[in-house]
Design a protein around this motif. Sequence first.
Motif, PDB file in Angstrom:
ATOM      1  N   ASN A 135       0.817  -1.208   0.000  1.00 52.34           N
ATOM      2  CA  ASN A 135       0.000   0.000   0.000  1.00 52.34           C
ATOM      3  C   ASN A 135       0.853   1.262   0.000  1.00 52.34           C
ATOM      4  OD1 ASN A 135      -2.331  -1.508  -0.017  1.00 52.34           O
ATOM      5  ND2 ASN A 135      -2.651  -1.380   2.184  1.00 52.34           N
ATOM      6  N   TRP A 136       1.970   1.217   0.715  1.00 52.06           N
ATOM      7  CA  TRP A 136       2.863   2.371   0.756  1.00 52.06           C
ATOM      8  C   TRP A 136       3.533   2.596  -0.599  1.00 52.06           C
ATOM      9  CZ3 TRP A 136       2.347   5.817   4.342  1.00 52.06           C
ATOM     10  CH2 TRP A 136       1.879   5.450   5.606  1.00 52.06           C
ATOM     11  N   LEU A 137       3.836   1.511  -1.280  1.00 56.63           N
ATOM     12  CA  LEU A 137       4.435   1.649  -2.609  1.00 56.63           C
ATOM     13  C   LEU A 137       3.448   2.254  -3.593  1.00 56.63           C
ATOM     14  CD1 LEU A 137       6.371  -1.739  -2.896  1.00 56.63           C
ATOM     15  CD2 LEU A 137       7.325   0.527  -2.461  1.00 56.63           C
ATOM     16  N   ILE A 138       2.188   1.805  -3.532  1.00 52.24           N
ATOM     17  CA  ILE A 138       1.166   2.373  -4.400  1.00 52.24           C
ATOM     18  C   ILE A 138       0.979   3.857  -4.093  1.00 52.24           C
ATOM     19  CG2 ILE A 138      -1.301   2.339  -4.955  1.00 52.24           C
ATOM     20  CD1 ILE A 138      -1.218  -0.712  -4.544  1.00 52.24           C
ATOM     21  N   LEU A 139       0.956   4.177  -2.803  1.00 50.08           N
ATOM     22  CA  LEU A 139       0.848   5.580  -2.411  1.00 50.08           C
ATOM     23  C   LEU A 139       2.058   6.376  -2.895  1.00 50.08           C
ATOM     24  CD1 LEU A 139      -0.726   7.730  -0.854  1.00 50.08           C
ATOM     25  CD2 LEU A 139       0.537   7.053   1.207  1.00 50.08           C
ATOM     26  N   ALA A 140       3.233   5.741  -2.882  1.00 51.08           N
ATOM     27  CA  ALA A 140       4.462   6.431  -3.298  1.00 51.08           C
ATOM     28  C   ALA A 140       4.416   6.835  -4.763  1.00 51.08           C
ATOM     29  CB  ALA A 140       5.676   5.528  -3.034  1.00 51.08           C
ATOM     30  N   VAL A 141       4.011   5.918  -5.640  1.00 51.72           N
ATOM     31  CA  VAL A 141       3.986   6.255  -7.062  1.00 51.72           C
ATOM     32  C   VAL A 141       2.915   7.299  -7.348  1.00 51.72           C
ATOM     33  CG1 VAL A 141       2.431   4.358  -7.730  1.00 51.72           C
ATOM     34  CG2 VAL A 141       4.009   5.321  -9.410  1.00 51.72           C
ATOM     35  N   MET A 142       1.791   7.195  -6.649  1.00 53.12           N
ATOM     36  CA  MET A 142       0.750   8.204  -6.823  1.00 53.12           C
ATOM     37  C   MET A 142       1.226   9.567  -6.327  1.00 53.12           C
ATOM     38  SD  MET A 142      -2.743   6.208  -5.786  1.00 53.12           S
ATOM     39  CE  MET A 142      -3.415   4.931  -6.841  1.00 53.12           C
ATOM     40  N   ALA A 143       1.889   9.573  -5.180  1.00 52.07           N
ATOM     41  CA  ALA A 143       2.376  10.833  -4.613  1.00 52.07           C
ATOM     42  C   ALA A 143       3.400  11.488  -5.535  1.00 52.07           C
ATOM     43  CB  ALA A 143       2.977  10.589  -3.229  1.00 52.07           C
ATOM     44  N   LEU A 144       4.281  10.686  -6.120  1.00 57.17           N
ATOM     45  CA  LEU A 144       5.266  11.241  -7.047  1.00 57.17           C
ATOM     46  C   LEU A 144       4.581  11.955  -8.212  1.00 57.17           C
ATOM     47  CD1 LEU A 144       8.034   8.485  -7.340  1.00 57.17           C
ATOM     48  CD2 LEU A 144       8.305  10.797  -6.450  1.00 57.17           C
ATOM     49  N   VAL A 145       3.567  11.307  -8.766  1.00 54.25           N
ATOM     50  CA  VAL A 145       2.860  11.878  -9.913  1.00 54.25           C
ATOM     51  C   VAL A 145       2.060  13.105  -9.498  1.00 54.25           C
ATOM     52  CG1 VAL A 145       1.055  11.443 -11.622  1.00 54.25           C
ATOM     53  CG2 VAL A 145       2.784   9.704 -11.165  1.00 54.25           C
ATOM     54  N   TRP A 146       1.338  13.004  -8.386  1.00 60.60           N
ATOM     55  CA  TRP A 146       0.503  14.119  -7.940  1.00 60.60           C
ATOM     56  C   TRP A 146       1.350  15.335  -7.563  1.00 60.60           C
ATOM     57  CZ3 TRP A 146      -2.785  10.564  -4.279  1.00 60.60           C
ATOM     58  CH2 TRP A 146      -3.670   9.820  -5.069  1.00 60.60           C
ATOM     59  N   VAL A 147       2.421  15.101  -6.821  1.00 60.85           N
ATOM     60  CA  VAL A 147       3.285  16.206  -6.403  1.00 60.85           C
ATOM     61  C   VAL A 147       3.936  16.855  -7.622  1.00 60.85           C
ATOM     62  CG1 VAL A 147       5.459  16.746  -5.212  1.00 60.85           C
ATOM     63  CG2 VAL A 147       3.699  15.400  -4.058  1.00 60.85           C
ATOM     64  N   ALA A 148       4.347  16.038  -8.584  1.00 66.27           N
ATOM     65  CA  ALA A 148       4.929  16.586  -9.811  1.00 66.27           C
ATOM     66  C   ALA A 148       3.902  17.438 -10.562  1.00 66.27           C
ATOM     67  CB  ALA A 148       5.436  15.459 -10.708  1.00 66.27           C
ATOM     68  N   ASP A 149       2.650  16.983 -10.604  1.00 71.28           N
ATOM     69  CA  ASP A 149       1.593  17.758 -11.263  1.00 71.28           C
ATOM     70  C   ASP A 149       1.384  19.099 -10.572  1.00 71.28           C
ATOM     71  OD1 ASP A 149       1.113  15.897 -13.213  1.00 71.28           O
ATOM     72  OD2 ASP A 149      -0.610  14.978 -12.216  1.00 71.28           O
TER      73      ASP A 149
END
Length: 271
Positions: A135-149
């Motif tokens: 779950n943390w890994l899934i959150l990590a990839v989402m966070a990377l994309v969202w923060v970059a956006d």
Amino acid sequence: MLKQRIITALILLPIALAGFFLLEGGAFALFIAVVVVLGAWEWARLAGFEAQPLRIAYAALVAVLLYLVYAAPALAPWLLVIGVLWWAFATFLVLNYPDSSRYWGGLPGRLLIGLLILLPAWQGLVVIKQWQLANWLILAVMALVWVADIGAYFSGKRFGKRKLAPRVSPGKSWEGLIGGLLLSLLLTVVVGVVRDWSFTQFLLALPAAALVVLISVVGDLTESMFKRQSGIKDSSNLLPGHGGVLDRIDSLTAAVPVFALLLWLAGWGTL
């Protein structure tokens, strides 16, 4: 429009979070498959299918393929590699649009591209869900994309002058890209400090995070490229105020398979 966007987000966010983080195994795979099949229905329109029966048939084909892939887990590494190779080629297509449209292969090629976009993204999430700290890994990839956006939006709005891909998405700038990338790398550093990473771990994590963010931008631009070619503003109106499913997951469809493959190569889990 803003009120509509907020209402839709408030309804979908808890559903998405529950599906991503509470479901396991086949239930999780099915949840992601529903999203992907809806995306396939939208992609059929971008590919050139206007009639609903044809769009539904394409979505049904994707559903069948997802089931076959789920039933044959040995295909997972191959599908992820194919996905990464596709996104490398998609980078070329985006940078050379509109001349690159001759490489799409007409209607059959565009339908195939839909599979290359959607199937590896589904596979990446299903694989990650099986690993330690899933779950943390899934959150990590989402966070990377969202923060970059978020970083790209504000830095582009403040400093944006040089267009990133004017023939594909005139609103994006190099300054926005750099701002989003720096903010995502800052997030990576903060996570590394909190988790007490070693120097070697930082050396591996920072380039990996940068690659995931950059390829997520290609995912966004790829959908924009096909929408521009088709003369379509949104992939659909399934999500009031937000457009379609593809409009919300286009960056993640590129980021997820790359993220999953990088973790696998780093020895995080088995495929």
